[in-house]
Design a protein around this motif. Structure first.
Motif, PDB file in Angstrom:
ATOM      1  N   GLY A 216      -7.975  95.017  -3.100  1.00 40.60           N
ATOM      2  CA  GLY A 216      -7.968  95.060  -4.545  1.00 40.60           C
ATOM      3  C   GLY A 216      -7.059  95.375  -5.648  1.00 40.60           C
ATOM      4  N   GLU A 217      -7.618  95.681  -6.668  1.00 41.43           N
ATOM      5  CA  GLU A 217      -6.615  95.719  -7.997  1.00 41.43           C
ATOM      6  C   GLU A 217      -6.042  97.263  -8.307  1.00 41.43           C
ATOM      7  OE1 GLU A 217      -8.777  94.411 -11.136  1.00 41.43           O
ATOM      8  OE2 GLU A 217      -9.178  92.324 -10.429  1.00 41.43           O
ATOM      9  N   ALA A 218      -6.584  98.087  -7.574  1.00 41.29           N
ATOM     10  CA  ALA A 218      -6.201  99.706  -7.764  1.00 41.29           C
ATOM     11  C   ALA A 218      -5.007  99.931  -6.821  1.00 41.29           C
ATOM     12  CB  ALA A 218      -7.532 100.520  -7.491  1.00 41.29           C
ATOM     13  N   GLU A 219      -4.408 101.249  -6.882  1.00 40.81           N
ATOM     14  CA  GLU A 219      -3.539 101.800  -6.056  1.00 40.81           C
ATOM     15  C   GLU A 219      -4.043 101.661  -4.639  1.00 40.81           C
ATOM     16  OE1 GLU A 219      -2.104 105.471  -7.279  1.00 40.81           O
ATOM     17  OE2 GLU A 219      -1.442 104.705  -9.436  1.00 40.81           O
ATOM     18  N   PHE A 220      -3.130 101.673  -3.910  1.00 41.09           N
ATOM     19  CA  PHE A 220      -3.510 101.639  -2.136  1.00 41.09           C
ATOM     20  C   PHE A 220      -4.382 102.793  -1.894  1.00 41.09           C
ATOM     21  CE2 PHE A 220      -2.582 102.694   2.110  1.00 41.09           C
ATOM     22  CZ  PHE A 220      -3.060 101.498   2.776  1.00 41.09           C
ATOM     23  N   SER A 221      -3.713 103.894  -2.322  1.00 37.82           N
ATOM     24  CA  SER A 221      -4.535 105.216  -1.819  1.00 37.82           C
ATOM     25  C   SER A 221      -6.078 105.252  -2.472  1.00 37.82           C
ATOM     26  CB  SER A 221      -3.957 106.374  -2.496  1.00 37.82           C
ATOM     27  OG  SER A 221      -3.613 106.554  -3.928  1.00 37.82           O
ATOM     28  N   ARG A 222      -6.428 104.613  -3.412  1.00 38.05           N
ATOM     29  CA  ARG A 222      -7.808 104.715  -4.066  1.00 38.05           C
ATOM     30  C   ARG A 222      -8.778 103.830  -3.493  1.00 38.05           C
ATOM     31  NH1 ARG A 222      -7.896 107.151  -9.146  1.00 38.05           N
ATOM     32  NH2 ARG A 222      -5.787 107.667 -10.005  1.00 38.05           N
ATOM     33  N   LEU A 223      -8.047 102.874  -2.569  1.00 33.47           N
ATOM     34  CA  LEU A 223      -8.794 101.890  -1.943  1.00 33.47           C
ATOM     35  C   LEU A 223      -9.089 102.358  -0.322  1.00 33.47           C
ATOM     36  CD1 LEU A 223      -7.328  98.759  -2.850  1.00 33.47           C
ATOM     37  CD2 LEU A 223      -9.085  99.649  -3.901  1.00 33.47           C
ATOM     38  N   ILE A 224      -8.733 103.439   0.014  1.00 34.99           N
ATOM     39  CA  ILE A 224      -8.942 103.904   1.353  1.00 34.99           C
ATOM     40  C   ILE A 224     -10.251 104.504   1.466  1.00 34.99           C
ATOM     41  CG2 ILE A 224      -7.865 105.350   3.209  1.00 34.99           C
ATOM     42  CD1 ILE A 224      -5.229 105.142   2.178  1.00 34.99           C
ATOM     43  N   SER A 225     -10.926 104.151   2.858  1.00 33.85           N
ATOM     44  CA  SER A 225     -12.146 104.538   3.261  1.00 33.85           C
ATOM     45  C   SER A 225     -12.124 104.983   4.694  1.00 33.85           C
ATOM     46  CB  SER A 225     -13.436 103.539   2.835  1.00 33.85           C
ATOM     47  OG  SER A 225     -12.884 102.342   3.285  1.00 33.85           O
ATOM     48  N   PRO A 226     -13.052 105.681   5.198  1.00 35.76           N
ATOM     49  CA  PRO A 226     -13.169 105.847   6.568  1.00 35.76           C
ATOM     50  C   PRO A 226     -13.799 104.963   7.337  1.00 35.76           C
ATOM     51  CG  PRO A 226     -15.082 107.131   5.487  1.00 35.76           C
ATOM     52  CD  PRO A 226     -14.066 106.777   4.408  1.00 35.76           C
ATOM     53  N   SER A 227     -13.439 104.676   8.744  1.00 37.80           N
ATOM     54  CA  SER A 227     -13.853 103.683   9.254  1.00 37.80           C
ATOM     55  C   SER A 227     -14.175 104.341  10.618  1.00 37.80           C
ATOM     56  CB  SER A 227     -12.751 102.573   9.335  1.00 37.80           C
ATOM     57  OG  SER A 227     -13.298 101.480  10.251  1.00 37.80           O
ATOM     58  N   LEU A 228     -15.209 103.809  11.378  1.00 31.83           N
ATOM     59  CA  LEU A 228     -15.612 103.932  12.667  1.00 31.83           C
ATOM     60  C   LEU A 228     -15.931 102.617  13.657  1.00 31.83           C
ATOM     61  CD1 LEU A 228     -18.667 106.530  12.063  1.00 31.83           C
ATOM     62  CD2 LEU A 228     -15.927 106.994  12.869  1.00 31.83           C
ATOM     63  N   GLN A 229     -15.369 102.701  14.924  1.00 37.67           N
ATOM     64  CA  GLN A 229     -15.812 101.439  15.828  1.00 37.67           C
ATOM     65  C   GLN A 229     -16.057 101.915  17.023  1.00 37.67           C
ATOM     66  OE1 GLN A 229     -13.232  97.825  15.242  1.00 37.67           O
ATOM     67  NE2 GLN A 229     -12.227  98.479  17.171  1.00 37.67           N
ATOM     68  N   LEU A 230     -17.036 101.337  17.593  1.00 39.11           N
ATOM     69  CA  LEU A 230     -17.608 101.526  19.026  1.00 39.11           C
ATOM     70  C   LEU A 230     -17.615 100.065  19.595  1.00 39.11           C
ATOM     71  CD1 LEU A 230     -18.916 103.372  21.304  1.00 39.11           C
ATOM     72  CD2 LEU A 230     -20.862 102.599  20.353  1.00 39.11           C
ATOM     73  N   SER A 231     -16.778 100.060  20.787  1.00 38.17           N
ATOM     74  CA  SER A 231     -16.615  98.574  21.557  1.00 38.17           C
ATOM     75  C   SER A 231     -16.851  98.807  22.881  1.00 38.17           C
ATOM     76  CB  SER A 231     -15.135  98.135  21.212  1.00 38.17           C
ATOM     77  OG  SER A 231     -14.775  98.188  19.951  1.00 38.17           O
ATOM     78  N   THR A 232     -17.387  97.797  23.589  1.00 34.62           N
ATOM     79  CA  THR A 232     -17.796  97.660  25.101  1.00 34.62           C
ATOM     80  C   THR A 232     -17.073  96.464  25.460  1.00 34.62           C
ATOM     81  OG1 THR A 232     -19.298  97.946  26.974  1.00 34.62           O
ATOM     82  CG2 THR A 232     -20.065  96.910  24.928  1.00 34.62           C
ATOM     83  N   GLY A 233     -16.724  96.389  26.751  1.00 33.34           N
ATOM     84  CA  GLY A 233     -16.088  95.058  27.136  1.00 33.34           C
ATOM     85  C   GLY A 233     -16.215  95.016  28.794  1.00 33.34           C
ATOM     86  N   TYR A 234     -15.570  93.921  29.220  1.00 34.51           N
ATOM     87  CA  TYR A 234     -15.843  93.596  30.652  1.00 34.51           C
ATOM     88  C   TYR A 234     -14.033  93.134  31.055  1.00 34.51           C
ATOM     89  CZ  TYR A 234     -16.994  92.330  35.418  1.00 34.51           C
ATOM     90  OH  TYR A 234     -16.780  92.151  36.821  1.00 34.51           O
ATOM     91  N   GLN A 235     -13.435  93.789  31.799  1.00 33.97           N
ATOM     92  CA  GLN A 235     -12.192  93.193  32.077  1.00 33.97           C
ATOM     93  C   GLN A 235     -12.362  92.288  33.342  1.00 33.97           C
ATOM     94  OE1 GLN A 235      -9.483  94.677  30.225  1.00 33.97           O
ATOM     95  NE2 GLN A 235      -8.110  93.269  31.190  1.00 33.97           N
ATOM     96  N   ILE A 236     -12.156  91.029  32.942  1.00 30.49           N
ATOM     97  CA  ILE A 236     -12.525  90.017  34.030  1.00 30.49           C
ATOM     98  C   ILE A 236     -11.171  90.202  34.845  1.00 30.49           C
ATOM     99  CG2 ILE A 236     -12.936  87.498  34.279  1.00 30.49           C
ATOM    100  CD1 ILE A 236     -13.887  87.400  31.276  1.00 30.49           C
ATOM    101  N   THR A 237     -10.012  89.989  34.234  1.00 28.96           N
ATOM    102  CA  THR A 237      -8.622  89.831  35.089  1.00 28.96           C
ATOM    103  C   THR A 237      -7.910  90.822  34.341  1.00 28.96           C
ATOM    104  OG1 THR A 237      -7.655  88.241  33.880  1.00 28.96           O
ATOM    105  CG2 THR A 237      -9.072  87.496  35.751  1.00 28.96           C
ATOM    106  N   GLU A 238      -6.561  90.952  35.017  1.00 28.58           N
ATOM    107  CA  GLU A 238      -5.517  91.843  34.379  1.00 28.58           C
ATOM    108  C   GLU A 238      -5.318  91.333  32.977  1.00 28.58           C
ATOM    109  OE1 GLU A 238      -2.182  93.826  36.766  1.00 28.58           O
ATOM    110  OE2 GLU A 238      -2.645  92.366  38.249  1.00 28.58           O
TER     111      GLU A 238
END
Length: 377
Positions: free
Chosen positions: A57-79
């Motif tokens: 965006g157009e503002a200073e970097f610190s003014r654009l920060i927001s919290p973030s959450l992420q939940l992931s699930t996966g299947y390891q097929i091979t190494e």
């Protein structure tokens, strides 16, 4: 009655110990020639992460920060490869430069994609490795709502938001990232990830230059739970003990060298007694011949190069070379009584070229073929 019960209990208790004792006993007299090797087991995993996000965006970097959450699930097929689904978001923040207008909106972003293990890609397979760097590429949608701040700023301050959206909106997204995980235990890992998300220009309600895409970045840390067994180990391989042969059948026939059926030369490098890979084929062919002709004997003569080392060192080296070839033959199942070892040191030089004398010559005598065999293999 009580005595009978105690006797039965003792008998049942001894069964597993008896089985174990039999298993141990079955390996007595055997030498381990290959330890059990680890192997990869496909498995599911779940990862929970939290951190910070920023929208361009157009503002200073610190003014654009927001919290973030992420939940992931996966299947390891091979190494090397795994498939992964993620659900991320909470809210995003932006600011209009002039007049100043701050606003935020809510979103959730489901994506699906694939991970490639960069550590395995560049360093090779190792099921017992603890640190794994990975790259991710996928896509999905971002469902946005709660854009009241932007609508109020547009109304109160007269901010012209040409990409202003009302109510809710679905935005296609392309997601790419890099991460690293460290296995604390077989089933728990900690790690970090950074990812970039490319969305349509409507995402932050403002029109970018030339209708550029909007970008949403995340930096996350979290914990990964690996479900079930992730690796196993093969059983060790033991060399079978040499069969017990009656004494009258174990007499080694040590004949003069000029009466041998054929010979095999195993060459070594200077000051070494380990068998090189480029000499293995000759030994494999020799083992095949000895297996096929059980009456044949082999006489191993180790030598060393007179131009290097001292007589004492060369004697030791020639002995180690003969022992190395003998050990290979015994590990391959050739009975020890069919093998004789001799260390010649540097007293005898069978070849004119000095480097060729770093050798163990395998002289084979086959009573069924007393004549010289040229194509013995």
């Amino acid at each position: 009655m009580k005595l009978k019960f105690l006797f039965a209990f003792a008998l049942l208790t001894m069964i597993p110990f008896t089985s174990f004792a039999q298993q141990v006993a079955s390996q007595e007299g055997q030498r381990m020639i290959s330890e059990g090797r680890p192997f990869f087991v496909p498995h599911w995993w779940i990862k929970a992460q939290a951190g910070a996000a920023v929208d361009v965006g157009e503002a200073e970097f610190s003014r654009l920060i927001s919290p973030s959450l992420q939940l992931s699930t996966g299947y390891q097929i091979t190494e090397l490869f795994s498939v992964r689904g993620s659900l991320s978001g909470i809210w995003a923040r932006n600011q209009y430069a002039y007049p100043t207008a701050k606003y935020k909106w809510n979103f959730v972003q489901p994506t699906i994609g694939a991970e490639i293990d960069l550590t395995t890609l560049f360093l090779g397979s190792d099921p017992e490795r603890s640190t794994h760097a990975h790259a991710y590429l996928g896509g999905g949608v971002a469902y946005t709502w709660g854009n009241d701040d932007a609508k109020a700023a547009s109304t109160i301050y007269g901010v012209g938001m040409e990409k202003l959206w009302n109510s809710t909106r679905w935005n296609p997204v392309i997601k790419a990232g890099l991460g690293i995980d460290y296995n604390v235990t077989d089933n728990i890992a900690i790690g970090a990830e950074v990812n970039a998300n490319m969305l349509p220009d409507h995402f932050n309600s403002k029109r970018g230059r030339n209708d550029n895409r909007d970008w949403h970045f995340n930096a996350l840390v979290g914990v990964k739970f690996l479900i079930g067994k992730t690796r196993g180990r093969t059983e060790p391989v033991y060399a079978a003990p040499a069969p017990v042969v009656p004494k009258q059948d174990t007499v080694f026939v040590d004949v003069p060298v000029d009466k041998i059926s054929f010979n095999v030369n195993i060459y070594f490098i200077i000051n070494r007694s380990d068998i090189r890979s480029n000499q293995m084929l000759k030994l494999q062919r020799l083992v095949a011949y000895l297996d096929k002709h059980p009456k044949a004997f082999v006489r191993l003569s180790g030598y060393a190069d007179r131009d290097t080392g001292t007589p004492a060192i060369n004697m030791r080296l020639s002995r180690e070379r003969a022992n190395a070839v003998s050990q290979y033959l015994r590990d391959a199942g050739i009975q020890e009584w069919r093998i004789r070892r001799f260390a010649k040191g540097d007293r005898v030089q069978p070849f004119e070229k000095p480097s060729d004398n770093r050798v163990c010559i395998c002289y084979v005598y086959d009573p069924e073929h007393p004549e010289r065999i040229d194509n013995w293999y």
